[in-house]
Design a protein around this motif. Structure first.
Motif, short mmCIF file in Angstrom:
data_model
loop_
_atom_site.label_atom_id
_atom_site.label_comp_id
_atom_site.label_asym_id
_atom_site.label_seq_id
_atom_site.Cartn_x
_atom_site.Cartn_y
_atom_site.Cartn_z
N ALA A 62 -4.49 -3.30 -7.57
CA ALA A 62 -3.70 -2.15 -8.04
C ALA A 62 -2.83 -1.61 -6.91
O ALA A 62 -1.64 -1.31 -7.11
CB ALA A 62 -4.61 -1.06 -8.60
N LYS A 63 -3.40 -1.50 -5.71
CA LYS A 63 -2.63 -1.02 -4.56
C LYS A 63 -1.49 -1.99 -4.24
O LYS A 63 -0.37 -1.58 -3.95
CB LYS A 63 -3.55 -0.84 -3.35
CG LYS A 63 -4.44 0.38 -3.46
CD LYS A 63 -5.39 0.49 -2.29
CE LYS A 63 -4.65 0.70 -0.99
NZ LYS A 63 -5.55 0.99 0.13
N TRP A 64 -1.78 -3.28 -4.28
CA TRP A 64 -0.76 -4.28 -4.00
C TRP A 64 0.36 -4.19 -5.04
O TRP A 64 1.55 -4.23 -4.69
CB TRP A 64 -1.37 -5.68 -4.00
CG TRP A 64 -0.37 -6.74 -3.65
CD1 TRP A 64 -0.07 -7.20 -2.40
CD2 TRP A 64 0.47 -7.45 -4.56
NE1 TRP A 64 0.91 -8.16 -2.48
CE2 TRP A 64 1.27 -8.32 -3.80
CE3 TRP A 64 0.64 -7.43 -5.94
CZ2 TRP A 64 2.21 -9.18 -4.37
CZ3 TRP A 64 1.59 -8.28 -6.50
CH2 TRP A 64 2.35 -9.13 -5.73
N ALA A 65 -0.01 -4.07 -6.30
CA ALA A 65 0.99 -3.99 -7.37
C ALA A 65 1.88 -2.76 -7.20
O ALA A 65 3.10 -2.85 -7.39
CB ALA A 65 0.29 -3.96 -8.73
N GLN A 66 1.29 -1.64 -6.85
CA GLN A 66 2.07 -0.42 -6.63
C GLN A 66 3.12 -0.63 -5.55
O GLN A 66 4.26 -0.18 -5.67
CB GLN A 66 1.13 0.73 -6.23
CG GLN A 66 1.83 2.02 -5.85
CD GLN A 66 2.47 2.73 -7.04
OE1 GLN A 66 1.94 2.69 -8.13
NE2 GLN A 66 3.59 3.37 -6.80
N ALA A 67 2.75 -1.34 -4.50
CA ALA A 67 3.65 -1.55 -3.36
C ALA A 67 4.66 -2.67 -3.58
O ALA A 67 5.72 -2.68 -2.94
CB ALA A 67 2.83 -1.84 -2.11
N ASN A 68 4.37 -3.61 -4.46
CA ASN A 68 5.19 -4.82 -4.54
C ASN A 68 5.85 -5.12 -5.88
O ASN A 68 6.68 -6.02 -5.95
CB ASN A 68 4.32 -6.03 -4.15
CG ASN A 68 3.90 -5.98 -2.72
OD1 ASN A 68 4.68 -6.29 -1.83
ND2 ASN A 68 2.67 -5.57 -2.48
N LEU A 69 5.49 -4.40 -6.93
CA LEU A 69 6.05 -4.68 -8.24
C LEU A 69 6.77 -3.46 -8.80
O LEU A 69 6.37 -2.32 -8.53
CB LEU A 69 4.94 -5.09 -9.23
CG LEU A 69 4.11 -6.33 -8.88
CD1 LEU A 69 3.00 -6.53 -9.91
CD2 LEU A 69 4.97 -7.56 -8.74
N SER A 70 7.77 -3.72 -9.61
CA SER A 70 8.46 -2.62 -10.30
C SER A 70 7.56 -2.08 -11.40
O SER A 70 6.61 -2.77 -11.82
CB SER A 70 9.76 -3.13 -10.92
OG SER A 70 9.48 -3.99 -12.02
N PRO A 71 7.85 -0.89 -11.91
CA PRO A 71 7.04 -0.38 -13.03
C PRO A 71 6.99 -1.34 -14.22
O PRO A 71 5.93 -1.52 -14.83
CB PRO A 71 7.73 0.94 -13.39
CG PRO A 71 8.32 1.40 -12.09
CD PRO A 71 8.80 0.12 -11.43
N GLU A 72 8.12 -1.98 -14.55
CA GLU A 72 8.13 -2.92 -15.67
C GLU A 72 7.26 -4.14 -15.38
O GLU A 72 6.52 -4.61 -16.24
CB GLU A 72 9.55 -3.39 -15.99
CG GLU A 72 9.59 -4.35 -17.17
CD GLU A 72 11.00 -4.79 -17.52
OE1 GLU A 72 11.23 -6.01 -17.50
OE2 GLU A 72 11.84 -3.92 -17.81
#
Length: 162
Positions: A62-72
């Motif tokens: 989840a932390k990685w996704a927050q830092a590396n992915l757009s909301p979509e």
């Protein structure tokens, strides 16, 4: 509904859980898959070896996704995991805006296994994802793989008793 492709990702999660166990950590592993079906990140439990109780694989994804992915991209991503998210991880998942969760074994199963193994409950209530993050789509457990996860927890109990 868990598809045959979902089972492939869950198999990787169980392999990561086994890696965690072999490293001295609790047997949990997770992968993050994007909308095209590519594994874009994976992790295993590291709470013991790194001495950080927050290093659950679902939380680190989840932390990685927050830092590396757009909301979509987060919304269309799927988290596969060997064990249903704990409340901390479910909250992180929902707050980051990740999509579907598919797990091999459930919180209810883990509670029962721990009871059978004589393991005392932890400091946090073992709530299912849907009680912590009711808007998240969840599927699991996966018959067969759940029994493999159960065996990993049994081995961990034996290791810790030695």
């Amino acid at each position: 509904m868990i598809s045959s492709k979902d089972l492939e990702y869950l198999r990787r999660c169980v392999d990561l859980a086994r890696e965690a166990l072999e490293a001295g950590d609790a047997p949990f592993g997770s992968v993050l898959v994007d909308a095209t079906g590519q594994i874009i990140q994976e992790d295993r439990n590291r709470t013991v070896t790194d001495s950080d109780v927050t290093l659950h694989p679902e939380f680190t994804l989840a932390k990685w996704a927050q830092a590396n992915l757009s909301p979509e991209e987060r919304t269309t991503a799927t988290v596969y995991t060997s064990g249903e998210h704990c409340p901390m991880c479910a909250a992180a998942h929902a707050n980051v805006g990740l999509g579907r969760i598919i797990y091999a074994s459930s919180t209810a199963q883990l509670v029962q296994w721990n009871l059978e193994l004589g393991i005392r409950p932890g400091p946090v209530s073992p709530l299912p994802i849907t009680q912590v993050a009711p808007g998240v789509t969840v599927d699991g457990p996966a018959a067969g793989l759940d029994e493999e996860v159960r065996e990993l927890h049994r081995i961990r109990k034996i290791q810790r008793s030695s």
